[in-house]
Design a protein around this motif. Sequence first.
Motif, mmCIF file in Angstrom:
data_model
loop_
_atom_site.group_PDB
_atom_site.id
_atom_site.type_symbol
_atom_site.label_atom_id
_atom_site.label_comp_id
_atom_site.label_asym_id
_atom_site.label_seq_id
_atom_site.Cartn_x
_atom_site.Cartn_y
_atom_site.Cartn_z
ATOM 1 N N GLY A 74 0.792 -1.224 0.000
ATOM 2 C CA GLY A 74 0.000 0.000 0.000
ATOM 3 C C GLY A 74 0.820 1.269 0.000
ATOM 4 N N ARG A 75 2.140 1.155 0.267
ATOM 5 C CA ARG A 75 3.021 2.321 0.240
ATOM 6 C C ARG A 75 3.790 2.358 -1.073
ATOM 7 N NH1 ARG A 75 4.562 4.739 5.349
ATOM 8 N NH2 ARG A 75 6.241 5.814 4.241
ATOM 9 N N THR A 76 3.925 3.561 -1.629
ATOM 10 C CA THR A 76 4.741 3.785 -2.819
ATOM 11 C C THR A 76 5.669 4.949 -2.511
ATOM 12 O OG1 THR A 76 2.889 3.085 -4.220
ATOM 13 C CG2 THR A 76 4.714 4.198 -5.307
ATOM 14 N N ASP A 77 6.870 4.641 -2.043
ATOM 15 C CA ASP A 77 7.819 5.662 -1.607
ATOM 16 C C ASP A 77 8.987 5.761 -2.590
ATOM 17 O OD1 ASP A 77 6.133 5.615 0.566
ATOM 18 O OD2 ASP A 77 7.748 5.680 2.060
ATOM 19 N N TYR A 78 9.319 6.992 -2.937
ATOM 20 C CA TYR A 78 10.433 7.267 -3.840
ATOM 21 C C TYR A 78 11.473 8.123 -3.133
ATOM 22 C CZ TYR A 78 7.298 6.022 -7.752
ATOM 23 O OH TYR A 78 6.445 5.382 -8.619
ATOM 24 N N VAL A 79 12.742 7.856 -3.406
ATOM 25 C CA VAL A 79 13.815 8.777 -3.025
ATOM 26 C C VAL A 79 14.158 9.610 -4.253
ATOM 27 C CG1 VAL A 79 16.168 9.018 -2.190
ATOM 28 C CG2 VAL A 79 14.752 7.152 -1.353
ATOM 29 N N HIS A 80 13.968 10.919 -4.158
ATOM 30 C CA HIS A 80 14.293 11.826 -5.263
ATOM 31 C C HIS A 80 15.684 12.399 -5.041
ATOM 32 C CE1 HIS A 80 10.253 12.440 -7.291
ATOM 33 N NE2 HIS A 80 9.943 11.688 -6.243
ATOM 34 N N LEU A 81 16.557 12.230 -6.026
ATOM 35 C CA LEU A 81 17.925 12.749 -5.971
ATOM 36 C C LEU A 81 18.129 13.717 -7.129
ATOM 37 C CD1 LEU A 81 19.758 9.342 -5.408
ATOM 38 C CD2 LEU A 81 19.057 10.977 -3.654
ATOM 39 N N THR A 82 18.546 14.937 -6.828
ATOM 40 C CA THR A 82 18.714 15.973 -7.850
ATOM 41 C C THR A 82 20.123 16.541 -7.775
ATOM 42 O OG1 THR A 82 16.368 16.542 -7.637
ATOM 43 C CG2 THR A 82 17.773 18.102 -8.817
ATOM 44 N N ASN A 83 20.816 16.526 -8.902
ATOM 45 C CA ASN A 83 22.212 16.969 -8.975
ATOM 46 C C ASN A 83 22.277 18.317 -9.698
ATOM 47 O OD1 ASN A 83 24.931 17.345 -9.333
ATOM 48 N ND2 ASN A 83 25.270 15.525 -10.591
ATOM 49 N N PRO A 84 22.630 19.399 -8.991
ATOM 50 C CA PRO A 84 22.669 20.719 -9.622
ATOM 51 C C PRO A 84 23.999 21.054 -10.292
ATOM 52 C CG PRO A 84 23.102 20.961 -7.298
ATOM 53 C CD PRO A 84 22.904 19.479 -7.538
ATOM 54 N N ASP A 85 24.984 20.177 -10.196
ATOM 55 C CA ASP A 85 26.347 20.523 -10.587
ATOM 56 C C ASP A 85 26.709 20.044 -11.993
ATOM 57 O OD1 ASP A 85 26.766 21.772 -8.136
ATOM 58 O OD2 ASP A 85 27.409 19.904 -7.195
ATOM 59 N N ASP A 86 27.914 20.430 -12.428
ATOM 60 C CA ASP A 86 28.379 20.121 -13.786
ATOM 61 C C ASP A 86 28.960 18.719 -13.922
ATOM 62 O OD1 ASP A 86 27.707 22.667 -14.636
ATOM 63 O OD2 ASP A 86 29.674 23.498 -14.159
ATOM 64 N N SER A 87 29.212 18.037 -12.818
ATOM 65 C CA SER A 87 29.757 16.682 -12.870
ATOM 66 C C SER A 87 28.795 15.718 -12.190
ATOM 67 C CB SER A 87 31.124 16.625 -12.186
ATOM 68 O OG SER A 87 31.027 17.059 -10.843
ATOM 69 N N ALA A 88 28.900 14.442 -12.533
ATOM 70 C CA ALA A 88 28.006 13.430 -11.982
ATOM 71 C C ALA A 88 28.234 13.260 -10.483
ATOM 72 C CB ALA A 88 28.213 12.111 -12.706
ATOM 73 N N ALA A 89 27.176 12.866 -9.772
ATOM 74 C CA ALA A 89 27.267 12.544 -8.353
ATOM 75 C C ALA A 89 27.064 11.040 -8.176
ATOM 76 C CB ALA A 89 26.215 13.309 -7.559
ATOM 77 N N VAL A 90 27.768 10.458 -7.219
ATOM 78 C CA VAL A 90 27.634 9.037 -6.913
ATOM 79 C C VAL A 90 27.103 8.907 -5.485
ATOM 80 C CG1 VAL A 90 28.800 6.808 -6.729
ATOM 81 C CG2 VAL A 90 29.511 8.462 -8.472
ATOM 82 N N VAL A 91 25.998 8.166 -5.341
ATOM 83 C CA VAL A 91 25.238 8.166 -4.099
ATOM 84 C C VAL A 91 24.998 6.739 -3.620
ATOM 85 C CG1 VAL A 91 23.042 8.847 -3.043
ATOM 86 C CG2 VAL A 91 24.098 10.307 -4.780
ATOM 87 N N ASP A 92 25.011 6.532 -2.300
ATOM 88 C CA ASP A 92 24.587 5.283 -1.680
ATOM 89 C C ASP A 92 23.269 5.511 -0.943
ATOM 90 O OD1 ASP A 92 26.783 3.836 -2.534
ATOM 91 O OD2 ASP A 92 27.939 4.232 -0.705
ATOM 92 N N ILE A 93 22.332 4.585 -1.113
ATOM 93 C CA ILE A 93 21.053 4.633 -0.398
ATOM 94 C C ILE A 93 21.007 3.423 0.527
ATOM 95 C CG2 ILE A 93 18.548 4.654 -0.584
ATOM 96 C CD1 ILE A 93 18.891 5.704 -3.450
ATOM 97 N N GLU A 94 21.009 3.659 1.826
ATOM 98 C CA GLU A 94 20.988 2.590 2.826
ATOM 99 C C GLU A 94 19.637 2.568 3.522
ATOM 100 O OE1 GLU A 94 25.700 2.799 4.110
ATOM 101 O OE2 GLU A 94 24.245 4.121 5.081
#
Length: 485
Positions: free
Chosen positions: A164-184
């Motif tokens: 019944g839950r639909t949860d999203y993590v939204h990640l937005t990168n404002p910079d000129d280079s890629a970001a690398v992220v871990d979601i725990e």
Amino acid sequence: MNRATLSLIAGTAALAAVTGYAAFDSPSASGAASEAAARLPVERTSLVCPAPSTSDIAETSYTSFTPVTQGAASGGKALLQAAGARKAGHPVLTPKAPGTPAAGDASGGDASALLGTADGAFAPGWTVQETTEVAAGTGRGLQGVTCTGADTEFWFPGAGTAAGRTDYVHLTNPDDSAAVVDIELYGKDGAIKAPLGENVTVKPHASDAILLPTLTDERQSDLTVHVSVRSGRVGAAVQALDDKAGGDWLAAAADPAGSLVLPGIPKDATDVRLIAFSPGDDDADLKIRLSSPGGLITPAGNESLHVKSGMTAAVDLGDVTRGEAGSLVLTPTDRDVPVVAALQVVRGKGDGRETAFIPATAAVGTRATAAGNSAKGTTLALTAPGGTATVKVTASAGSEGGTPATKTYTIRSGTTQNVDAPVPAGLKGTYALTVEPASGAPVYASRTLEATGSGVPAFTVQTLPNDHGLVAVPETEQDVSVLLK
């Protein structure tokens, strides 16, 4: 000119660039700076707003506001446009002057995440509110989020992967280079295996929405999501949607601390659930108290909460406010062990339920601002758990007309008040509220927006921490002796 002189000039220029660009206030509870530093308006601010909804019937409004700040630079501008449209595309809204809100809107499920920058007079305290109304379907109701600056670490207690839950993590990168992220992910028994959450790449000037149930087979109602950035930086928020009980944005909780404040529980809340997580090596034992209009009280049957290290704990507080304004205050019963926490708040019953979230937040400090208010349906909650405080609240001009108004309030020690906030005379459009503690103990605040449609008590709550409009700049003195070394 010798090399020592050149080095001194270069070093001085570099310091000026760093201190005058966008160094924010330190995240202290009181917002106070050291006596040896002057506090000056920032000259540039960046914000990101997540994509509002995938619903075809979503209606989204954006409101931008910069409070007038003494000593701010002249000129400048604020610009908010779609992610990926850095060199092209029309801005969603274009503010004309500090002190007056600017509004924009979007319809349907195709609206993208937004990237924003403000400089000069528009930078100090720049605030953007994103509010979405969804008439039906998963997450129906009112969803609101304050657009935030990019960072490298975020905690979200209160997310879920249950049926019944639909949860999203939204990640937005404002910079000129890629970001690398871990979601725990952390549940009631500790860390949850989620290998697909490792090394997530977010492209430059782009945004990704990651569905939590795709990261794990575990189905739990109460999870803590930890977003940590390996390289670069991102803006992050969790969109928590329920098939039957509406939904809202879950903003990042305040940094782990031994004592926490979660301000502004609606007085007609039918169910309040506390979710907490201890990220360190020690268990935490928390005393639970409700800050009410009459003072601090202990909820019967819910006097404390034990939070095991690395595990998410939750407790159902029911209708804890019992028809009065309230905030939750968490303090250690013994040892001071850092925790993060949030509240899941429900209004209404049965098929008429709607959900919002209140994360633990920092104190207002010098100043906080909430944009996107209307003449009706706006509630401002102020709490001073540690001592009596005096607070000045200013209503800006309206986005389409109106005259600013100001009121001053005294919040007694240990109490929470839903104040009768000022409204601009002759208001047209929406307006902003600016909260400025004048004296006394630290103040915590939140703002609730309401919209009633189809019998559902739709609402959203945004906490009001310091708007980081001022930067502490150390005093400097000339020391020519460095040229002789």
